[in-house]
Scaffold this motif. Structure first.
Motif, PDB file in Angstrom:
ATOM      1  N   SER A 135      58.226  18.438  46.737  1.00 23.60           N
ATOM      2  CA  SER A 135      59.699  17.899  46.839  1.00 23.60           C
ATOM      3  C   SER A 135      59.752  17.468  48.414  1.00 23.60           C
ATOM      4  O   SER A 135      60.975  17.038  48.638  1.00 23.60           O
ATOM      5  CB  SER A 135      60.656  18.806  46.597  1.00 23.60           C
ATOM      6  N   GLN A 136      58.782  17.591  49.298  1.00 16.00           N
ATOM      7  CA  GLN A 136      58.876  17.024  50.619  1.00 16.00           C
ATOM      8  C   GLN A 136      58.833  15.571  50.537  1.00 16.00           C
ATOM      9  O   GLN A 136      58.218  14.683  49.585  1.00 16.00           O
ATOM     10  CB  GLN A 136      57.456  17.463  51.493  1.00 16.00           C
ATOM     11  N   PHE A 137      59.604  14.767  51.458  1.00 18.29           N
ATOM     12  CA  PHE A 137      59.455  13.229  51.641  1.00 18.29           C
ATOM     13  C   PHE A 137      58.232  13.042  52.437  1.00 18.29           C
ATOM     14  O   PHE A 137      58.114  13.530  53.560  1.00 18.29           O
ATOM     15  CB  PHE A 137      60.767  12.865  52.255  1.00 18.29           C
ATOM     16  N   PHE A 138      57.575  12.103  51.889  1.00 15.82           N
ATOM     17  CA  PHE A 138      56.345  11.637  52.859  1.00 15.82           C
ATOM     18  C   PHE A 138      56.264  10.162  52.887  1.00 15.82           C
ATOM     19  O   PHE A 138      56.808   9.464  52.051  1.00 15.82           O
ATOM     20  CB  PHE A 138      55.058  12.147  51.861  1.00 15.82           C
ATOM     21  N   CYS A 139      55.693   9.725  54.006  1.00 15.14           N
ATOM     22  CA  CYS A 139      55.244   8.250  54.066  1.00 15.14           C
ATOM     23  C   CYS A 139      53.634   8.158  54.443  1.00 15.14           C
ATOM     24  O   CYS A 139      53.153   8.912  55.348  1.00 15.14           O
ATOM     25  CB  CYS A 139      55.963   7.762  55.433  1.00 15.14           C
ATOM     26  N   PHE A 140      53.037   7.845  53.273  1.00  8.45           N
ATOM     27  CA  PHE A 140      51.523   7.552  53.385  1.00  8.45           C
ATOM     28  C   PHE A 140      50.961   6.576  54.063  1.00  8.45           C
ATOM     29  O   PHE A 140      51.340   5.327  53.802  1.00  8.45           O
ATOM     30  CB  PHE A 140      51.073   7.586  51.840  1.00  8.45           C
ATOM     31  N   ASP A 141      50.480   6.841  55.286  1.00 13.92           N
ATOM     32  CA  ASP A 141      50.007   5.951  56.153  1.00 13.92           C
ATOM     33  C   ASP A 141      48.511   5.168  55.907  1.00 13.92           C
ATOM     34  O   ASP A 141      47.756   6.227  55.450  1.00 13.92           O
ATOM     35  CB  ASP A 141      50.127   6.327  57.481  1.00 13.92           C
ATOM     36  N   GLU A 161      45.798   9.710  42.167  1.00 13.58           N
ATOM     37  CA  GLU A 161      46.629  10.935  41.526  1.00 13.58           C
ATOM     38  C   GLU A 161      47.800  11.433  42.080  1.00 13.58           C
ATOM     39  O   GLU A 161      48.765  11.745  41.584  1.00 13.58           O
ATOM     40  CB  GLU A 161      45.321  12.099  41.399  1.00 13.58           C
ATOM     41  N   ILE A 162      47.893  11.466  43.655  1.00 10.40           N
ATOM     42  CA  ILE A 162      49.072  11.882  44.109  1.00 10.40           C
ATOM     43  C   ILE A 162      50.219  10.681  43.812  1.00 10.40           C
ATOM     44  O   ILE A 162      51.253  11.276  43.735  1.00 10.40           O
ATOM     45  CB  ILE A 162      48.658  11.693  45.675  1.00 10.40           C
ATOM     46  N   LEU A 163      49.821   9.584  43.909  1.00 10.10           N
ATOM     47  CA  LEU A 163      51.157   8.550  43.417  1.00 10.10           C
ATOM     48  C   LEU A 163      51.429   8.827  41.960  1.00 10.10           C
ATOM     49  O   LEU A 163      52.809   8.599  41.929  1.00 10.10           O
ATOM     50  CB  LEU A 163      50.363   6.989  43.767  1.00 10.10           C
ATOM     51  N   LEU A 164      50.778   9.263  41.234  1.00  4.67           N
ATOM     52  CA  LEU A 164      51.149   9.471  39.852  1.00  4.67           C
ATOM     53  C   LEU A 164      52.061  10.630  39.887  1.00  4.67           C
ATOM     54  O   LEU A 164      53.183  10.693  39.225  1.00  4.67           O
ATOM     55  CB  LEU A 164      49.925   9.807  38.892  1.00  4.67           C
ATOM     56  N   SER A 165      51.774  11.889  40.625  1.00  2.60           N
ATOM     57  CA  SER A 165      52.553  12.905  40.925  1.00  2.60           C
ATOM     58  C   SER A 165      53.954  12.396  41.587  1.00  2.60           C
ATOM     59  O   SER A 165      55.096  12.938  41.144  1.00  2.60           O
ATOM     60  CB  SER A 165      51.894  13.994  41.605  1.00  2.60           C
ATOM     61  N   ARG A 166      53.745  11.712  42.775  1.00  2.00           N
ATOM     62  CA  ARG A 166      54.942  11.214  43.258  1.00  2.00           C
ATOM     63  C   ARG A 166      56.086  10.527  42.364  1.00  2.00           C
ATOM     64  O   ARG A 166      57.262  10.462  42.439  1.00  2.00           O
ATOM     65  CB  ARG A 166      54.828  10.552  44.427  1.00  2.00           C
ATOM     66  N   HIS A 167      55.485   9.653  41.236  1.00  2.00           N
ATOM     67  CA  HIS A 167      56.084   9.036  40.175  1.00  2.00           C
ATOM     68  C   HIS A 167      56.927  10.023  39.495  1.00  2.00           C
ATOM     69  O   HIS A 167      58.335   9.762  39.345  1.00  2.00           O
ATOM     70  CB  HIS A 167      55.224   7.984  39.636  1.00  2.00           C
ATOM     71  N   GLU A 168      56.310  10.722  39.103  1.00  2.00           N
ATOM     72  CA  GLU A 168      57.002  12.229  38.344  1.00  2.00           C
ATOM     73  C   GLU A 168      58.174  12.494  38.983  1.00  2.00           C
ATOM     74  O   GLU A 168      59.147  12.929  38.460  1.00  2.00           O
ATOM     75  CB  GLU A 168      56.088  13.207  37.779  1.00  2.00           C
ATOM     76  N   LEU A 169      57.939  12.832  40.028  1.00  2.00           N
ATOM     77  CA  LEU A 169      58.972  13.395  41.091  1.00  2.00           C
ATOM     78  C   LEU A 169      60.113  12.474  41.428  1.00  2.00           C
ATOM     79  O   LEU A 169      61.484  13.080  41.318  1.00  2.00           O
ATOM     80  CB  LEU A 169      58.274  13.735  42.834  1.00  2.00           C
ATOM     81  N   PHE A 170      60.044  11.160  41.516  1.00  2.00           N
ATOM     82  CA  PHE A 170      60.786  10.162  41.679  1.00  2.00           C
ATOM     83  C   PHE A 170      61.676  10.213  40.452  1.00  2.00           C
ATOM     84  O   PHE A 170      63.099  10.062  40.509  1.00  2.00           O
ATOM     85  CB  PHE A 170      60.116   8.963  41.911  1.00  2.00           C
ATOM     86  N   LEU A 171      60.967  10.223  39.407  1.00  2.00           N
ATOM     87  CA  LEU A 171      61.879   9.768  37.862  1.00  2.00           C
ATOM     88  C   LEU A 171      62.507  11.250  37.771  1.00  2.00           C
ATOM     89  O   LEU A 171      63.733  11.181  37.360  1.00  2.00           O
ATOM     90  CB  LEU A 171      60.880   9.765  36.936  1.00  2.00           C
ATOM     91  N   ASN A 172      62.233  12.455  38.034  1.00  2.00           N
ATOM     92  CA  ASN A 172      62.900  13.756  37.568  1.00  2.00           C
ATOM     93  C   ASN A 172      63.756  14.272  38.875  1.00  2.00           C
ATOM     94  O   ASN A 172      64.648  14.954  38.269  1.00  2.00           O
ATOM     95  CB  ASN A 172      62.026  14.693  37.369  1.00  2.00           C
ATOM     96  N   HIS A 173      63.491  13.994  40.143  1.00  2.00           N
ATOM     97  CA  HIS A 173      64.175  14.472  41.089  1.00  2.00           C
ATOM     98  C   HIS A 173      64.508  13.607  42.059  1.00  2.00           C
ATOM     99  O   HIS A 173      65.178  14.000  43.196  1.00  2.00           O
ATOM    100  CB  HIS A 173      63.541  15.617  41.748  1.00  2.00           C
ATOM    101  N   ALA A 174      64.523  12.398  41.863  1.00  2.00           N
ATOM    102  CA  ALA A 174      64.886  11.395  42.910  1.00  2.00           C
ATOM    103  C   ALA A 174      64.333  11.400  44.429  1.00  2.00           C
ATOM    104  O   ALA A 174      64.779  11.137  45.250  1.00  2.00           O
ATOM    105  CB  ALA A 174      66.481  11.202  42.898  1.00  2.00           C
ATOM    106  N   ILE A 175      62.913  12.268  44.454  1.00  2.00           N
ATOM    107  CA  ILE A 175      62.401  12.384  45.550  1.00  2.00           C
ATOM    108  C   ILE A 175      61.551  11.082  46.117  1.00  2.00           C
ATOM    109  O   ILE A 175      60.762  10.626  45.258  1.00  2.00           O
ATOM    110  CB  ILE A 175      61.168  13.349  45.541  1.00  2.00           C
ATOM    111  N   LYS A 176      62.060  10.407  47.197  1.00  2.00           N
ATOM    112  CA  LYS A 176      61.382   9.066  47.709  1.00  2.00           C
ATOM    113  C   LYS A 176      60.168   9.279  48.511  1.00  2.00           C
ATOM    114  O   LYS A 176      59.817  10.440  48.854  1.00  2.00           O
ATOM    115  CB  LYS A 176      62.216   8.529  48.633  1.00  2.00           C
ATOM    116  N   THR A 177      59.163   8.428  48.066  1.00  2.00           N
ATOM    117  CA  THR A 177      58.027   8.153  48.841  1.00  2.00           C
ATOM    118  C   THR A 177      57.837   6.853  49.548  1.00  2.00           C
ATOM    119  O   THR A 177      58.492   5.784  48.976  1.00  2.00           O
ATOM    120  CB  THR A 177      56.842   8.226  47.835  1.00  2.00           C
ATOM    121  N   HIS A 178      57.244   7.005  50.916  1.00  2.00           N
ATOM    122  CA  HIS A 178      56.996   5.610  51.652  1.00  2.00           C
ATOM    123  C   HIS A 178      55.734   5.538  51.721  1.00  2.00           C
ATOM    124  O   HIS A 178      55.039   6.464  51.800  1.00  2.00           O
ATOM    125  CB  HIS A 178      57.819   5.657  52.892  1.00  2.00           C
ATOM    126  N   ALA A 179      55.272   4.387  51.974  1.00  2.00           N
ATOM    127  CA  ALA A 179      53.896   3.997  52.404  1.00  2.00           C
ATOM    128  C   ALA A 179      53.702   2.812  53.352  1.00  2.00           C
ATOM    129  O   ALA A 179      54.599   1.869  53.243  1.00  2.00           O
ATOM    130  CB  ALA A 179      52.866   3.962  51.112  1.00  2.00           C
TER     131      ALA A 179
END
Length: 218
Positions: A135-141, A161-179
């Protein structure tokens, strides 16, 4: 009471707008002055914000300060993360490292190079994918230029694989990911496949530098 329109750096107080006790009315010109000063502290005295980049920075600022009207005008969804694309050296990483400082009361994200994540995978395996699917917020550089992961002789498209996991987090918990990325949409799809690419469309707002943007490292 904390005044979010005032930020102190190195003993100097910067104003980035006005605060009425409930909301900040941000001033883009003042934000640029602050970003120049903070950038010099972070990256050295040669850092500068270039006028040619103001339109991109304004979009990013509107996103981070949650200016919903401006975001709507620019086609930006404030609930999604940012995918900042552009040529090598245009300043993507510096901006993503800088812009979180204009909203110190918001939950910060950690900027981490994708190649470091893959090196971690090569060393400890799938635990790395679990670690970045949290659930940490990340920016993948530098997304897309990392090598293929390999652990005990088995290849793994680690960032895919990580992006697929982050997508689940976004849908279920509104956890943002940047890149940030140097690649265009087609190159990302070729690298990660259509399944990941379609989820990236849901995860990210694409904000892109001009493909002819100057290399600031020269």
């Amino acid at each position: 009471m904390t005044n979010p329109s005032k930020i102190t750096e190195g003993g100097v107080e910067f104003s980035i707008g006005t605060f009425n006790g409930k909301a900040v009315n941000y001033n883009f010109h003042k934000i640029i002055i602050y970003l120049n000063a903070k950038g010099k502290l972070l990256f050295g005295k040669h850092f500068k914000i270039y006028e040619e980049d103001h339109s991109i920075i304004l979009k990013l600022c509107n996103y981070f300060v949650k200016d919903y009207e401006s975001c709507n005008r620019d086609g930006i969804d404030p609930t999604k993360g940012i995918l900042l694309s552009g040529p090598v050296g245009c300043g993507k990483t510096s901006l993503m490292r800088l812009l979180k400082f204009i909203v110190p009361l918001q939950r910060p994200y950690i900027v981490i190079p994708c190649r470091n994540i893959v090196f971690g995978f090569n060393h400890v395996g799938h635990k790395i994918i679990e670690d970045y699917g949290n659930s940490q917020f990340f920016c993948f550089d530098d997304l897309g230029v990392e090598p293929m992961g390999r652990h005990y002789g088995k290849d793994c498209n680690t960032m895919g694989e990580i992006l697929l996991s982050r997508h689940e987090l976004f849908l279920n918990h509104a956890i943002k990911t940047h890149a940030t990325t140097n690649l265009n949409a087609q190159e990302l799809e070729d690298l990660y496949g259509n399944r990941v690419r379609s989820r990236m469309r849901q995860l990210f707002n694409l904000i892109a530098f001009d493909k002819n943007a100057n290399d600031k490292r020269k």
